[in-house]
Motif scaffolding. Structure first.
Motif, mmCIF file in Angstrom:
data_model
loop_
_atom_site.group_PDB
_atom_site.id
_atom_site.type_symbol
_atom_site.label_atom_id
_atom_site.label_comp_id
_atom_site.label_asym_id
_atom_site.label_seq_id
_atom_site.Cartn_x
_atom_site.Cartn_y
_atom_site.Cartn_z
ATOM 1 N N ILE A 23 -0.303 -5.298 0.594
ATOM 2 C CA ILE A 23 -1.779 -4.809 1.229
ATOM 3 C C ILE A 23 -2.548 -3.884 0.513
ATOM 4 C CG2 ILE A 23 -0.830 -5.249 2.817
ATOM 5 C CD1 ILE A 23 -0.634 -2.219 3.536
ATOM 6 N N GLU A 24 -2.252 -2.978 -1.021
ATOM 7 C CA GLU A 24 -2.532 -2.496 -2.213
ATOM 8 C C GLU A 24 -3.990 -2.999 -2.390
ATOM 9 O OE1 GLU A 24 -1.125 0.805 -5.292
ATOM 10 O OE2 GLU A 24 0.142 -0.883 -4.938
ATOM 11 N N LEU A 26 -6.324 -4.623 -1.409
ATOM 12 C CA LEU A 26 -7.266 -4.665 -0.154
ATOM 13 C C LEU A 26 -7.741 -3.538 -0.495
ATOM 14 C CD1 LEU A 26 -6.251 -7.729 1.978
ATOM 15 C CD2 LEU A 26 -7.827 -7.539 -0.247
ATOM 16 N N THR A 27 -6.764 -2.223 0.310
ATOM 17 C CA THR A 27 -7.008 -1.016 0.558
ATOM 18 C C THR A 27 -6.167 0.568 -0.103
ATOM 19 O OG1 THR A 27 -4.221 -1.037 1.022
ATOM 20 C CG2 THR A 27 -5.580 -2.222 3.068
ATOM 21 N N GLY A 28 -6.639 -0.280 -1.873
ATOM 22 C CA GLY A 28 -6.205 0.678 -2.613
ATOM 23 C C GLY A 28 -5.651 2.057 -2.860
ATOM 24 N N ALA A 29 -5.813 2.934 -2.560
ATOM 25 C CA ALA A 29 -5.278 4.291 -2.766
ATOM 26 C C ALA A 29 -4.712 4.684 -1.310
ATOM 27 C CB ALA A 29 -6.387 5.635 -3.076
ATOM 28 N N TYR A 30 -5.259 4.502 0.124
ATOM 29 C CA TYR A 30 -4.867 3.935 1.434
ATOM 30 C C TYR A 30 -4.120 3.483 1.725
ATOM 31 C CZ TYR A 30 -8.680 7.713 1.653
ATOM 32 O OH TYR A 30 -9.200 8.732 1.249
ATOM 33 N N ALA A 31 -3.318 2.537 0.484
ATOM 34 C CA ALA A 31 -2.542 1.815 1.276
ATOM 35 C C ALA A 31 -1.404 1.873 2.023
ATOM 36 C CB ALA A 31 -1.514 0.847 -0.274
ATOM 37 N N ALA A 32 -0.639 3.335 1.315
ATOM 38 C CA ALA A 32 0.428 4.143 2.331
ATOM 39 C C ALA A 32 0.227 4.051 3.672
ATOM 40 C CB ALA A 32 1.117 5.182 1.514
ATOM 41 N N VAL A 33 -1.152 4.802 3.479
ATOM 42 C CA VAL A 33 -1.545 5.072 5.214
ATOM 43 C C VAL A 33 -1.770 3.969 6.384
ATOM 44 C CG1 VAL A 33 -3.499 5.936 5.768
ATOM 45 C CG2 VAL A 33 -2.491 6.896 4.423
ATOM 46 N N ILE A 34 -2.453 3.010 5.193
ATOM 47 C CA ILE A 34 -2.555 1.405 6.647
ATOM 48 C C ILE A 34 -1.365 1.065 6.197
ATOM 49 C CG2 ILE A 34 -3.602 -0.291 6.223
ATOM 50 C CD1 ILE A 34 -5.595 1.668 6.312
ATOM 51 N N ALA A 35 0.086 0.934 5.883
ATOM 52 C CA ALA A 35 1.467 0.427 5.860
ATOM 53 C C ALA A 35 1.629 1.255 6.860
ATOM 54 C CB ALA A 35 2.456 0.787 4.521
ATOM 55 N N ILE A 36 1.885 2.716 7.233
ATOM 56 C CA ILE A 36 2.198 3.738 8.319
ATOM 57 C C ILE A 36 1.670 3.243 9.747
ATOM 58 C CG2 ILE A 36 1.921 5.910 9.322
ATOM 59 C CD1 ILE A 36 2.235 6.754 6.398
ATOM 60 N N VAL A 37 0.508 3.054 9.712
ATOM 61 C CA VAL A 37 -0.351 2.772 10.793
ATOM 62 C C VAL A 37 0.137 1.369 11.762
ATOM 63 C CG1 VAL A 37 -2.123 2.110 12.028
ATOM 64 C CG2 VAL A 37 -2.066 4.310 10.567
ATOM 65 N N LEU A 38 0.387 0.097 10.401
ATOM 66 C CA LEU A 38 1.008 -1.064 10.835
ATOM 67 C C LEU A 38 2.103 -1.545 10.931
ATOM 68 C CD1 LEU A 38 -0.858 -2.996 7.881
ATOM 69 C CD2 LEU A 38 -1.674 -3.586 10.002
ATOM 70 N N CYS A 39 2.845 -0.971 10.394
ATOM 71 C CA CYS A 39 4.395 -0.470 11.000
ATOM 72 C C CYS A 39 4.558 0.010 12.767
ATOM 73 C CB CYS A 39 5.386 0.254 10.103
ATOM 74 S SG CYS A 39 5.605 -0.189 8.330
ATOM 75 N N THR A 40 3.988 1.383 12.123
ATOM 76 C CA THR A 40 3.345 1.852 13.429
ATOM 77 C C THR A 40 3.374 1.085 15.215
ATOM 78 O OG1 THR A 40 3.042 3.728 12.833
ATOM 79 C CG2 THR A 40 3.220 3.815 15.387
ATOM 80 N N LEU A 41 2.471 0.151 14.561
ATOM 81 C CA LEU A 41 1.828 -1.027 15.765
ATOM 82 C C LEU A 41 2.818 -1.757 15.970
ATOM 83 C CD1 LEU A 41 -2.374 -0.749 14.645
ATOM 84 C CD2 LEU A 41 -1.074 -0.048 16.466
ATOM 85 N N ALA A 42 3.913 -2.206 14.877
ATOM 86 C CA ALA A 42 4.134 -3.095 15.182
ATOM 87 C C ALA A 42 5.514 -2.516 15.396
ATOM 88 C CB ALA A 42 4.933 -3.559 13.867
#
Length: 225
Positions: A23-24, A26-42
């Protein structure tokens, strides 16, 4: 850490880093943040059957409360008889008084994984790439006391407090007329424990707490309709 726990940590690390890489663009520097949110939602989506069971358990408990009070009053001098009668009542109704705790208990391993992944400089024999991620300039691997006064800390603290406020309202609404003043006070205060917890874990774990508590509030609001 015991060797048998290294496997799930390494697996989670490779899963999240792969997601960050995907996802980097698309999300740039916030890729890790978005990944944490997506994993939590999963994780919460996977635990949805437990949440539905917990809701049914809480509803069944409310329906059983008159009978539970009657049993307690009738055998108040015989605690063992109370225990047997309560167990029998639960078996007949097909529910358990502890069903409401299932989603919370099931999340503990995932919270532990998130804490571990962002607390170590090396994972799976290599340098931990995840801790290089940041939120509003604050490293995801840093603990909150170090970040006091930074935009990341302030933003998450405010959001956690807002979510805790709505969570407390929902918990108080679930109490029946027999709830004591102490029980009501605890229902109002316990949700704010996420703020205290977040103060002692990495920023990434704070993001996990924010995401999962927000999910819980939305989920309860929908189920209580």
């Amino acid at each position: 850490m015991p060797s048998f726990l290294e496997a799930p940590v390494a697996g989670a690390y490779h899963l999240i880093t792969s997601l960050v890489t995907a996802i980097e663009p698309l999300t740039g520097a916030y890729a890790a943040v978005i990944a944490i949110v997506l994993c939590t939602l999963a994780v919460r989506l996977l635990l949805l059957p437990l949440s539905l069971r917990a809701h049914r358990g809480l509803k069944a408990r409310a329906e059983l409360m008159p009978q539970l009070r009657e049993i307690t009053q009738r055998h108040q001098k015989d605690p063992e008889r109370v225990r047997r009668e309560v167990a029998k009542l639960q078996a007949e109704s097909g529910t358990t008084l502890f069903a409401g705790f299932l989603p919370m208990l099931a999340q503990l391993p995932f919270f532990w994984l998130m804490y571990t992944l962002f607390s170590r400089a090396a994972v799976a024999g290599e340098s931990n790439q995840l801790i290089s991620g940041s939120l509003l300039g604050a490293p995801l691997g840093q603990h909150w006391p170090v970040l006091t006064g930074t935009p990341a800390f302030l933003a998450l603290a405010v959001l956690l407090a807002v979510v805790a406020f709505f969570s407390a309202r929902l918990q108080v609404r679930q109490l029946d007329e027999t709830a004591t003043p102490l029980t009501r006070r605890l229902a109002q205060l316990l949700p704010f424990g996420t703020l205290a917890t977040a103060a002692f874990v990495p920023l990434a774990a704070g993001l996990y707490l924010l995401t999962t508590t927000t999910w819980t509030v939305v989920e309860r609001t929908i189920l209580q309709r």
